[in-house]
Design a protein around this motif. Structure first.
Motif, short mmCIF file in Angstrom:
data_model
loop_
_atom_site.label_atom_id
_atom_site.label_comp_id
_atom_site.label_asym_id
_atom_site.label_seq_id
_atom_site.Cartn_x
_atom_site.Cartn_y
_atom_site.Cartn_z
N ASP A 76 2.83 -8.83 9.26
CA ASP A 76 3.29 -7.88 8.24
C ASP A 76 4.60 -8.35 7.62
OD1 ASP A 76 3.46 -5.77 6.59
OD2 ASP A 76 3.68 -4.23 8.14
N GLU A 77 4.54 -8.85 6.43
CA GLU A 77 5.69 -9.37 5.68
C GLU A 77 6.58 -10.24 6.55
OE1 GLU A 77 6.98 -7.70 2.41
OE2 GLU A 77 5.51 -6.10 2.24
N THR A 92 0.32 -2.14 4.92
CA THR A 92 0.60 -1.93 6.34
C THR A 92 -0.37 -0.91 6.94
OG1 THR A 92 2.93 -2.46 6.00
CG2 THR A 92 2.40 -1.22 7.99
MG LIG Z 1 4.30 -2.47 4.52
#
Ligand SMILES: [Mg+2]
Ligand SMILES: Nc1ncnc2c1ncn2[C@@H]1O[C@H](COP(=O)(O)OP(=O)(O)O)[C@@H](O)[C@H]1O
Length: 351
Positions: free
Chosen positions: A160-161, A45
Motif C-alpha cells: 500500500d503506497e 486501500t
Molecule cells: Mg490508501
C-alpha cells in the motif's frame, strides 16, 4: 504462483453517499505485478483490506486459485499486506519483526534464524538484525516490513503506497528493489499508488480507479495509446481531444475527415472523441503528408531541453504537438503549419 479474481466487489461505509468500492471486477494472472492507481480516496486501500480480510465486502467475491477467500480467516489466506506506515512492532528488533510470522507458526528457531537472514539479504539489509525500528530510517523500515511480509512465502503480496513516504532517490531505489524481488520470487503482487509515473515504471498492468469504480485495466502502453475513455486519457497526460462522428469507416470532425485504423471502430458510438499523443503528431511547413493532414497556425513554441512543444490552432481547435530536441527549424508563432495525425496513432473513444 497464484491468480486472483475479483468479482462484482462492493463496499459501502455509512459516512459516504456512494459506495467506497463500486462493483469492481478484476482478473489478475499468476505472477503479475499490478498497480492500483487513482487519486486519494478512490478506494484502493479498501480493496486491499477486503483481499486480506480486514474488511468484509457488502457483496461480490474474491477468488484466489479458484477458491473464495471470504470465509477464510485473514491469517489463513496466504495474503500479506505491507502498510503505508510500515507498522513494525516497536519493541521487537529487526530479526524478531521479520521472524514473527514463523514464530507464531511454531517453526524451529534455527530455521527461523536462517530464513530471517535470507530475507534481510533479499531486501539488501544484512547486519541490522539487532536494531529496533526507531533506530532505522524510513527506507530501512520499509524494507524490513517487506522482509517480514515475504518470509511467510505469500500467495499474494499487497503493497500500500510503499514509496510515498520516501524521498526521491530512495523512492527510485526501493522501486527497483521491489521489481527485482517480485521478478525473482514471481509472487502475484498488487502495488497501490496515486502516482501515474510510478505505476507506469513498475507495473505489468494498471487498474485505474476513480470514485470506487474501475475505469480500465490494461498495460501501461495502452493507457497512452488506446485509453478507454477521456478520463483515463487525461489522467495519463492526454491533451488532444477532437469530437468526431462515425462516417463510413472514417471519422468526421470539424477539422475535416480523419481516416481511422483503430480496431475498435465497430464498437464506437455515433458520437465519439479522438485522441492522439502530442509526440505522435507530425508537422510540416509544406504539405508533405498524403493523409490526415490539416492546415493550422502556430500559437506557441516552447523548448524544454529534450523536446519542443507546439500549440497549434486548427479551425478553432487547439492541438499540442511535441517534437524531439529543437523540433522544426525556423518555426515561430503565427506561422502556417500542416499538422499530420497518422491514422495508426489516433485512437477514438466513446466518451
Ligand atoms: Mg490508501
Ligand atoms: N473504516 C472506514 N470507515 C469509513 N470510511 C472509510 C473507512 N475506510 C475508508 N473509508 C472511506 O472510503 C473511501 C476510500 O478510502 P480508501 O480506500 O482508503 O482510499 P484510497 O486508498 O484510494 O486513498 C474514502 O472516502 C474513505 O474516507
Amino acid at each position: 504462483m497464484s491468480k486472483l479474481n475479483i468479482k462484482n466487489l462492493i463496499k459501502s461505509f455509512p459516512s459516504m453517499d456512494r459506495p467506497a468500492v463500486n462493483n469492481v471486477n478484476l482478473d489478475i494472472e499468476s505472477g503479475e505485478l499490478v498497480a492500483f492507481l487513482g487519486p486519494s480516496g478512490c478506494g484502493k486501500t479498501t480493496i486491499l483490506k477486503m483481499i486480506t480480510g480486514l474488511f468484509q465486502p457488502d457483496s461480490g467475491d474474491i477468488i484466489l486459485d479458484e477458491q473464495s477467500l471470504l470465509k477464510i480467516p485473514t491469517e489463513k489466506r496466504g495474503v500479506v499486506m505491507v502498510f503505508q506506515n510500515y507498522l513494525l512492532f516497536p519493541y521487537m528488533n529487526v530479526n524478531e519483526n521479520v521472524g514473527f510470522a514463523l514464530k507464531m507458526k511454531g517453526v524451529d528457531k534455527n530455521i527461523i534464524d536462517q530464513k530471517v537472514k535470507e530475507m534481510l539479504e533479499l531486501v539488501k539489509l544484512p547486519d541490522i538484525g539487532l536494531r529496533k525500528p526507531k533506530q532505522l530510517s524510513g527506507g530501512q523500515q520499509q524494507r524490513v516490513a517487506l522482509a517480514r511480509a515475504l518470509i511467510s512465502n505469500p500467495r499474494i503480496l499487497l503493497l500500500d503506497e510503499p514509496l510515498s513516504n520516501l524521498d526521491a532517490h530512495l523512492r527510485d531505489e526501493m522501486r527497483d528493489l521491489i521489481v527485482t524481488i517480485q521478478q525473482k520470487l514471481k509472487v502475484t503482487t498488487i502495488f497501490v499508488t496515486h502516482d501515474q509515473e510510478e505505476a507506469v515504471l513498475l507495473a505489468d498492468k494498471i487498474a485505474l480507479i476513480f470514485d470506487g469504480e474501475l475505469q480500465n485495466f490494461t498495460s501501461p502502453k495502452n493507457y497512452y495509446e488506446k485509453p478507454k475513455n477521456i478520463k483515463a486519457a487525461k489522467f495519463f497526460g492526454g491533451v488532444n481531444f477532437i469530437n468526431a462522428k462515425k462516417d463510413n469507416h472514417n471519422l468526421s470532425t470539424n477539422i475535416g475527415t480523419v481516416h481511422y485504423k483503430g480496431e475498435n471502430y465497430t464498437d464506437l458510438n455515433e458520437d465519439n472523441i479522438i485522441t492522439i499523443r502530442p509526440e505522435n503528431i507530425k508537422l510540416s511547413k509544406n504539405n508533405d503528408f498524403n493523409d490526415n493532414s490539416f492546415k493550422g497556425l502556430i500559437k506557441s513554441v516552447i523548448f524544454s531541453g529534450t523536446h519542443t512543444r507546439y500549440k497549434i490552432i486548427v479551425n478553432d481547435l487547439e492541438l499540442e504537438c511535441s517534437l524531439q530536441s529543437v523540433g522544426l527549424q525556423d518555426i515561430k508563432t503565427d506561422d502556417t503549419i500542416y499538422v499530420h495525425l497518422p491514422s495508426d496513432k489516433i485512437w477514438a473513444m466513446n466518451e
